[in-house]
Design a protein around this motif. Structure first.
Motif, PDB file in Angstrom:
ATOM      1  N   ASP A   1      63.100  59.303  -2.179  1.00 52.63           N
ATOM      2  CA  ASP A   1      62.617  60.197  -3.223  1.00 52.63           C
ATOM      3  C   ASP A   1      61.157  60.582  -3.007  1.00 52.63           C
TER       4      ASP A   1
ATOM      5  N   ASN B   1      63.328  61.587   3.106  1.00 58.56           N
ATOM      6  CA  ASN B   1      62.185  62.016   2.306  1.00 58.56           C
ATOM      7  C   ASN B   1      61.425  60.759   1.894  1.00 58.56           C
ATOM      8  N   CYS B   2      60.588  60.280   2.819  1.00 55.95           N
ATOM      9  CA  CYS B   2      59.966  58.969   2.659  1.00 55.95           C
ATOM     10  C   CYS B   2      58.451  59.047   2.499  1.00 55.95           C
TER      11      CYS B   2
ATOM     12  N   SER C   1      61.527  53.865  -1.210  1.00 57.04           N
ATOM     13  CA  SER C   1      62.859  54.387  -1.536  1.00 57.04           C
ATOM     14  C   SER C   1      63.741  54.577  -0.312  1.00 57.04           C
ATOM     15  N   CYS C   2      63.166  54.438   0.881  1.00 57.05           N
ATOM     16  CA  CYS C   2      63.932  54.643   2.115  1.00 57.05           C
ATOM     17  C   CYS C   2      64.371  53.281   2.658  1.00 57.05           C
TER      18      CYS C   2
ATOM     19  N   THR D   1      58.916  58.405  -1.462  1.00 59.17           N
ATOM     20  CA  THR D   1      58.101  57.201  -1.312  1.00 59.17           C
ATOM     21  C   THR D   1      58.679  56.317  -0.205  1.00 59.17           C
TER      22      THR D   1
ATOM     23  N   ALA E   1      70.869  53.794  -7.107  1.00 54.14           N
ATOM     24  CA  ALA E   1      69.478  53.784  -6.662  1.00 54.14           C
ATOM     25  C   ALA E   1      68.689  52.628  -7.253  1.00 54.14           C
TER      26      ALA E   1
ATOM     27  N   GLY F   1      68.081  57.607  -4.090  1.00 54.45           N
ATOM     28  CA  GLY F   1      66.814  57.162  -4.642  1.00 54.45           C
ATOM     29  C   GLY F   1      66.273  58.129  -5.673  1.00 54.45           C
ATOM     30  N   ALA F   2      66.914  59.286  -5.875  1.00 51.64           N
ATOM     31  CA  ALA F   2      66.419  60.245  -6.845  1.00 51.64           C
ATOM     32  C   ALA F   2      67.355  60.347  -8.048  1.00 51.64           C
ATOM     33  N   ILE F   3      68.658  60.146  -7.840  1.00 50.30           N
ATOM     34  CA  ILE F   3      69.616  60.236  -8.916  1.00 50.30           C
ATOM     35  C   ILE F   3      70.614  59.109  -8.772  1.00 50.30           C
TER      36      ILE F   3
ATOM     37  N   ARG G   1      70.875  63.082  -3.104  1.00 51.02           N
ATOM     38  CA  ARG G   1      69.573  62.494  -2.885  1.00 51.02           C
ATOM     39  C   ARG G   1      69.606  61.021  -3.252  1.00 51.02           C
TER      40      ARG G   1
ATOM     41  N   ARG H   1      70.617  52.339   1.816  1.00 52.98           N
ATOM     42  CA  ARG H   1      70.904  53.755   1.586  1.00 52.98           C
ATOM     43  C   ARG H   1      71.275  54.458   2.881  1.00 52.98           C
TER      44      ARG H   1
END
Length: 398
Positions: A99, A123-124, A104-105, A101, A36, A6-8, A4, A109
């Motif tokens: 993540d 997952n935006c 985060s996209c 939002t 991230a 932006g998440a980790i 993932r 990435r």
């Protein structure tokens, strides 16, 4: 395993060798996946909804009210879809961009994930989003499969400045993985449930140029439930083309599948190139199912070979195909309001050795002017092949 962005915290180190020579991959953002917290967040912006569910044109505002759901393909098309032409499963994605939002996209990435390969989802957040791709995303030739699924919400934009996706099995910078790069099974690239907007390959003459949004040589390619808008490539040239997609060679001459997809779709949204305002190929077969091609233009002048004193081009308002033994099938497809300065306002098809064939099933071709030439009895089509195109349950009109 799902990763993932932006998440980790992500750190990936590649130990791949090139062509058995111990040659390291060229350095780019995909060699070490971005951390991230280090990535900028300005590349993802909520879609303004001003273009019928498609990302804003270059220079337009990228914030404001969310767009309506994207619409893909021909709703009146009901052609059967072979198993290998269907969308790929994304139940277990390799990479998830974002993540939850919009911020985060990011382009970084996305480009890094494409370089790594695998299945990519987004997952935006709940609203449609445009990601401005700040550099062309390149598929590494060691990737067996790359699936990019926008979930019906994501637009990838080239900003009117650059190509969006590039795959080339014969590009040494992306590794030679076989001694027959022009005929190898992988990578297999799929784009699905996504919009590709404002790609532009003008000036890039690699492999002859063309492919404003996507360029593919080798491996396999298909587009399923995708939309291509406002893409372009060079305005002149006798044999370059494909404002949206340019394909050269596919594994064992297997076809490119275009399924439930839209190229243009409204005035001002079509692709523009010397040839092939939507699709272009040399020695490649196509199966086009339940799709729409409209408002695309072939703007070159002088045809192919170029007439004396001209730069050449201008054929295949929507689709331009050249080569020897290849096939084109249109089924459940609407082709309208495309135009060519020279031949084939809808389709230009030339099989040099006269072995190629074309079929049109349950489709409508209308209002596709050819300013120069077309084949008698087939409005909007210029055809040279083994026999006249077979037409069943279809309407071809001026």
């Amino acid at each position: 395993m799902r990763k993932r962005f932006g998440a980790i915290l992500l750190v990936a180190v590649l130990g791949l060798a090139g062509c058995g020579e111990g040659e390291a991959l060229p350095a780019d953002p995909g060699d070490h996946l971005p951390v991230a917290s280090d990535l900028p967040s300005a590349s993802g912006s909520e879609d303004p909804g001003g273009t019928g569910g498609v990302g804003a044109a270059p220079g337009a505002s990228s914030t404001g009210q969310a767009a309506q759901s994207f619409a893909f393909g021909n709703p009146d098309g009901h052609a059967a879809i072979p198993a290998e032409a269907k969308a790929e499963s994304v139940a277990s994605p390799t990479w998830v961009i974002g993540d939850g939002t919009p911020a985060s996209c990011t382009s970084e990435r996305f480009v890094a994930a494409v370089s790594q390969g695998g299945t990519i989802t987004f997952n935006c957040g709940p609203s449609p989003l445009t990601i401005v791709v700040k550099e062309t995303a390149k598929i590494r030739n060691r990737s067996p499969k790359v699936v990019i699924d926008g979930g019906g919400k994501v637009t990838l934009s080239g900003e009117g400045k650059r190509r969006i996706l590039y795959q080339n099995t014969c590009d040494k910078a992306l590794e030679w993985t076989t001694d027959h790069c022009q005929d190898q099974a992988t990578p297999a690239l799929t784009v699905q449930n996504i919009v590709l907007a404002d790609g532009n390959s003008t000036g890039d003459k690699t492999e002859g140029g063309g492919g404003g949004a996507i360029f593919v040589r080798g491996g396999r390619f298909k587009a399923v439930n995708a939309k291509f808008v406002r893409n372009r490539c060079d305005d002149n040239g006798p044999d370059l083309g494909g404002a949206a997609v340019r394909v050269l060679s596919q594994y064992q001459n297997k076809p490119v599948y275009i399924v439930g997809s839209t190229f243009g779709g409204a005035s001002g949204q079509g692709g523009v190139c010397a040839n092939g305002g939507a699709l272009s190929s040399i020695q490649v077969s196509w199966v086009v199912l339940n799709s729409v091609f409209s408002y695309n233009s072939a703007v070159g002048k002088g045809a192919n070979p170029a007439r004396a004193g001209t730069p050449g081009g201008g054929s295949g308002g929507a689709i331009y195909c050249d080569g020897d033994n290849f096939t084109v099938k249109l089924a459940g497809t609407l082709v309208e309001q495309n135009k060519a300065n020279e031949g084939g306002g809808a389709v230009f098809f030339v099989s040099n050795d006269r072995t190629g064939t074309m079929s049109i099933e349950s489709s409508t071709l209308r209002k596709n002017p050819s300013a120069g030439f077309e084949t008698d009895g087939f409005p909007g089509i210029f055809f040279l092949g083994a026999k006249p195109p077979s037409v069943s349950g279809s309407s071809l009109t001026k």
